[in-house]
Structures are given as structure tokens and as C-alpha cells.
Design an enzyme around this catalytic site. Structure first.
Site, mmCIF file in Angstrom:
data_model
loop_
_atom_site.group_PDB
_atom_site.id
_atom_site.type_symbol
_atom_site.label_atom_id
_atom_site.label_comp_id
_atom_site.label_asym_id
_atom_site.label_seq_id
_atom_site.Cartn_x
_atom_site.Cartn_y
_atom_site.Cartn_z
ATOM 1 N N PHE A 133 0.814 -1.226 0.000
ATOM 2 C CA PHE A 133 0.000 0.000 0.000
ATOM 3 C C PHE A 133 0.843 1.271 0.000
ATOM 4 C CE2 PHE A 133 0.029 2.357 4.028
ATOM 5 C CZ PHE A 133 0.841 1.550 4.809
ATOM 6 N N LYS A 134 2.092 1.163 0.418
ATOM 7 C CA LYS A 134 2.906 2.384 0.512
ATOM 8 C C LYS A 134 3.081 3.064 -0.840
ATOM 9 C CE LYS A 134 5.082 1.462 4.883
ATOM 10 N NZ LYS A 134 4.708 0.057 5.200
ATOM 11 N N ASP A 135 2.980 2.282 -1.927
ATOM 12 C CA ASP A 135 3.052 2.890 -3.261
ATOM 13 C C ASP A 135 1.966 3.945 -3.455
ATOM 14 O OD1 ASP A 135 5.151 1.208 -4.046
ATOM 15 O OD2 ASP A 135 3.790 -0.317 -4.824
ATOM 16 N N MET A 138 3.515 6.998 -2.052
ATOM 17 C CA MET A 138 4.887 7.259 -2.473
ATOM 18 C C MET A 138 4.986 7.666 -3.940
ATOM 19 S SD MET A 138 7.401 7.080 -0.327
ATOM 20 C CE MET A 138 7.554 5.668 0.742
#
Ligand SMILES: *Cc1c(COP(=O)(O)O)cnc(C)c1O
Length: 497
Positions: A133-135, A138
Site C-alpha cells: 500500500f505504501k506505493d 509514495m
């Protein structure tokens, strides 16, 4: 929108407004060691909610982020957001070769009013380049950085510590970006083979991987020490993209709106979100969405065996663990000893009084803990909608197996922690949406242990472990890391001239 520090400096007053979004975009901690937060939470009106319901993800991101950003022209913001949130980056082919909506909702159990069942769903946040999920935040950050640096005519050296997902996500968002050097510290041999391959197989000239012989927190402490060296920090223009970065939290607010709209058909309904949590960044965004007025009935915080946050929400005691107490688990991205974004929530919980936050974190920063039980602050906890629970390796295995058998879906270990705790807090009043924080393919070993077969790797990532890797292994030493940064950045600057 102006920003202030949870510890009071800078503050934001009519006479001296605090920094703007672009001014804190490239910053880490506030000068006083606190975290940046908006001076007030923008409210979303009933009319806006109705209007936002039908927007595409990129349009929704523009609408939500526009409330936090007033120093980037809307047309430019629209362009940057449009580049970040494309089907190509987030929907197309990552999971199964099918083009998809961005952050789609997948019902495991559809709501059934006749039977009084509110529904259970997973919000797919892991279709970006690194399958986590960090994409979601980011990728946008990469475009924002490049945009703001070009305007300022500046360069930046991004320094971060990662236990896996943040680092690879940052590297994929920043690879090849003009004016950006990336130095990413990771705990040596504490990430999965896939995570290592993802990061260390990048050969872009601006990406530098450093493996530290220690825990994630040792790596994090080195990063903090470098940030404290003001001369070095200024000379090499050190900045951060770790989870305390405000822009990341802001970008994460968007998918709570997306998930809410997908799970409801009227803005009068409430939704519960269950969030596998480590540094409290993801669920902090949910808290902010709720403060903005999104009808979130409940925020269910799930931890793994490293249950420092579950302990707080059950008892009012926040007791960061020592490195020795921090366990390596099968949901490694939640193996934290302290939760770096937690201060943002506590700031709100204590009525946004920086003096209280300073007092509480004086204890934390000295290696201690604090206890809010018996204070009026703890009594306010229910107003914020939080509940919590923890999940263990055995729970994880069982949840992965049951989810596969019952719904035919392979989930990753972190999402399993979320689903396990979500099950304890489901009520007939509102649907429960579990945030998917990674794909099963990232954690093959545990998936095999749970169900006896390999998760399917998305196309393009097969055999990634066999690619040549580039990483520097170092001892836990601030000086060594500084020397490395200096050498590499100086060498790049000379080459450019
Ligand atoms: C980062 C991460 C988490 C924890 O998110 P926080 O924002 O740190 O609470 C959970 N699961 C996965 C897969 C992650 O990468």
C-alpha cells in the site's frame, strides 16, 4: 493551509503563520523534534461528499489533497496527481493481468439487509509497483518532489530506514527522478528474499542501498542521528520520505474516501476500517479522514505480536519496546518498537496542547513510557472511534487458510492480521473494510506454511531473486553511513559537472 509542530515550534498564528505544504514537503521532523500537522483539519461538506462519490481516483485525490495544499496551483496538482494515479501504475496487470480501477473494493461478504449483515470487504491498495500500500502515497510523492525541486532549483538527498516496504516503495517512486539521491538503510538479513530482491536489484545511479547489521530500529536511530547533525544535513540537503512525512499521510487520506464510497450507497451510512498497523501512518490517515467529517464509525487498529499500540488502546499505557523486546514476525512490516506517527494522534487526543505532548515525549525520548489511564484524555478515546486487537503467527496462518478456503482469496500476512482483528469488531450496523497492505506474493514462505501452495507472482516479478543485487553492508555506525553519503553524493556532483 499552514502547518504546525505537535510540540509547539513552529506554531501557526495570525501574526506568524507556520510553513506551507511545499515548505514541509521536503522536511522530516519539525525543528523542535515534533511532527508537522495541519493547523486545523479541513472539513468536508455534505455537498462535497455527494459530489466526490462519483469521481475517479485521480480526481478524488485532487479534491482531497487540494484541501491540504494551497501553494501548488490546482492545474499543476491535477497534472501531478494524474501522472501518479494511472491504471498503468496501479491497476493494470499487477495482480492478474486485468486492467482495474485504482484501489478497488472487493467484497468477501456482500451486505445483506434482509439478513442484517453489513458486509465485509478488502480495499485493494497493493496493486502498485512494489505490491504494498505504501506505493499509493509514495508514487505521488515522487512527482511532488520533482516538481517542487525543479521550481526551487534544488537537489535533495533522501535518507530513510526501512523494514522492507517503505524502502522499496520509495526507491520505485524516486528512481531516476531529477535532483534526487536516495540512501535507504535496511536491517541486514531481516527482510524476505523477495523484499531484498526488490530493493537491491535496482541499479539506477541515484539509488543507494545500505544494509545495517542490526534491527530496523538501529537503522532508524542512525537516520535520526544524521538528521540531528545540522551541518551535514544542510551540506547534503538531507530529507526524508519515511512514514512521518506529512505528504504521505495526506495522500493516504484519499483512499479512505474511496473505500467509503465503494462500500456505501449513501453518505448517511457509516463504515468501519480495519488497518494492519506499525508506525501508525496508515491509520493516522483514517483518523484524519474521520476528523474531516467522513462518516467512519470505527477505526480498528490491528497489531501483530509487537503490540505496543494495542496495549495503548486497551490500557492507556504507551510503552515503546527496546530492540531486544521487538520480535521478528511473519508480518515483518509491523515489527516496530515505537510508532513514529503516533504523536500526531496523541496531539489531537490531548486537545492539541503542545505542552502536554512535550511532556509525554520527554519521557518517550528518554527511553521511557507514559500512562494516560485515569486522565481525562483517555476518557475521550471513544470519541475518536478507535478500537484495537492483536494477531499472532497462529492467527495469521489460520486467517490466511480460512480466507483462501472460504473466499478463494490469497491474502498476505499483514492483511491477515487486519482481517483477524476485524472479525472481533464486526457489527451489523456497518460494513467492515479491511485495508490490504500487501500482496501474498511478497510473503511466500508464510503463505506456503498456511495453505501449502505458492501464491501467484504478478507477471514481471518472476525470478526477481536471481537478478544481480547491489547493496553495501555496514555496522551500526552513524559515521560510516555519513561517510558513504558524502562520498557518493560528492562523486555524483563531480560527474555532473
Ligand atoms: C508499512 C506497512 C504496514 C504498517 O503501516 P503503518 O503506516 O506503518 O502503520 C503494514 N503492512 C504492510 C505490508 C506495510 O508495508
Amino acid at each position: 493551509m499552514r502547518y504546525l509542530s505537535t510540540r509547539g515550534n513552529p506554531s501557526s498564528t495570525a501574526d506568524s503563520p507556520g510553513p506551507s505544504f511545499s515548505q514541509i514537503l521536503l522536511a522530516g521532523l519539525a525543528p523542535d523534534g515534533g511532527l508537522y500537522v495541519p493547523e486545523t483539519y479541513p472539513r468536508v461538506t455534505v455537498a462535497e461528499l455527494a459530489q466526490w462519490r462519483t469521481l475517479s481516483y485521480a480526481e478524488l485525490a485532487c479534491a482531497v489533497l487540494g484541501k491540504f495544499i494551497d501553494d501548488i496551483p490546482l492545474a499543476d496538482l491535477r497534472r501531478l496527481v494524474g501522472r501518479a494515479y494511472t491504471a498503468e501504475v496501479f491497476g493494470n496487470g499487477r495482480r492478474d493481468g486485468q486492467a482495474r480501477d485504482i484501489a478497488p473494493l472487493r467484497w468477501l461478504e456482500r451486505p445483506d439487509a434482509a439478513r442484517g449483515e453489513a458486509g465485509l470487504a478488502i480495499l485493494e491498495l497493493s496493486n502498485g509497483p512494489t505490491l504494498a500500500f505504501k506505493d499509493m502515497a509514495m508514487q505521488l510523492l515522487g512527482h511532488l518532489f520533482e516538481y517542487v525541486l525543479a521550481i526551487k532549483g534544488e537537489e535533495i538527498t533522501i535518507l530513510g530506514a526501512t523494514s522492507g516496504d517503505t524502502g522499496s516503495s520509495a526507491e520505485y517512486a524516486l528512481r531516476g527522478k531529477q535532483g534526487v539521491h536516495v540512501f535507504m538503510l535496511s536491517p541486514h538479513e531481516r527482510m524476505s528474499a523477495f523484499q531484498r530482491a526488490q530493493m537491491y536489484s535496482l541499479h539506477d545511479a541515484n539509488i543507494h542501498n545500505i544494509a545495517v547489521r542490526g534491527m530496523f530500529d538501529d537503522a532508524q536511530d542512525i537516520v535520526k542521528a544524521v538528521f540531528k547533525d545540522q551541518a551535514f544535513k544542510a551540506r547534503y540537503r538531507i530529507g526524508a520520505v519515511n512514514s512521518i512525512n506529512w505528504a504521505r499521510v495526506a495522500a493516504q487520506v484519499v483512499y479512505y474516501f474511496k473505500g467509503y464510497f465503494a462500500a456505501t450507497d449513501s453518505d448517511r451510512q457509516q463504515v468501519a476500517f480495519a488497518v494492519p498497523s506499525g508506525n501508525f501512518g496508515n491509520i493516522c490517515a483514517g483518523h484524519i479522514a474521520r476528523m474531516m467529517g467522513l462518516p467512519i464509525g470505527r477505526l480498528v487498529l490491528a497489531t501483530n505480536e509487537n503490540d505496543v499500540l494495542d496495549e495503548f488502546f486497551r490500557s492507556g499505557v504507551y510503552r515503546p519496546r527496546s530492540a531486544a523486546e521487538t520480535r521478528t514476525t511473519s508480518s515483518p512490516s509491523m515489527d516496530i518498537s515505537k510508532a513514529s506517527n503516533f504523536e500526531r494522534f496523541v496531539f489531537d487526543l490531548v486537545g492539541r496542547d503542545p505542552a502536554v505532548v512535550r511532556r509525554l515525549w520527554a519521557a518517550v525520548d528518554a527511553g521511557g513510557s507514559f500512562d494516560l489511564s485515569g486522565t481525562p484524555f483517555l476518557a475521550r478515546l471513544p470519541d475518536f472511534g478507535f478500537v484495537s486487537g492483536k494477531s499472532t503467527h497462529a492467527d495469521r496462518l489460520l486467517t490466511i487458510r480460512q480466507t483462501y478456503e472460504k473466499y478463494g482469496l490469497m491474502i498476505d500476512t499483514h492483511t491477515a492480521d487486519g482481517l483477524k482483528v476485524a472479525a472481533q469488531w464486526r457489527t451489523p450496523e456497518m460494513p467492515m473494510v479491511v485495508l490490504e497492505t500487501a500482496l501474498a506474493a511478497k510473503f511466500e514462505e508464510t503463505i506456503v506454511e498456511a495453505i501449502g501452495c505458492q501464491p501467484v507472482r504478478p507477471p514481471g516479478l518472476q525470478g526477481i531473486e536471481d537478478l544481480p543485487q547491489r547493496v553495501e553492508v555496514v555496522d551500526v555506525s552513524v559515521e560510516t553511513v555519513k561517510r558513504l553519503i558524502a562520498q557518493r553524493v560528492d562523486a555524483m556532483s563531480v560527474k555532473d559537472k
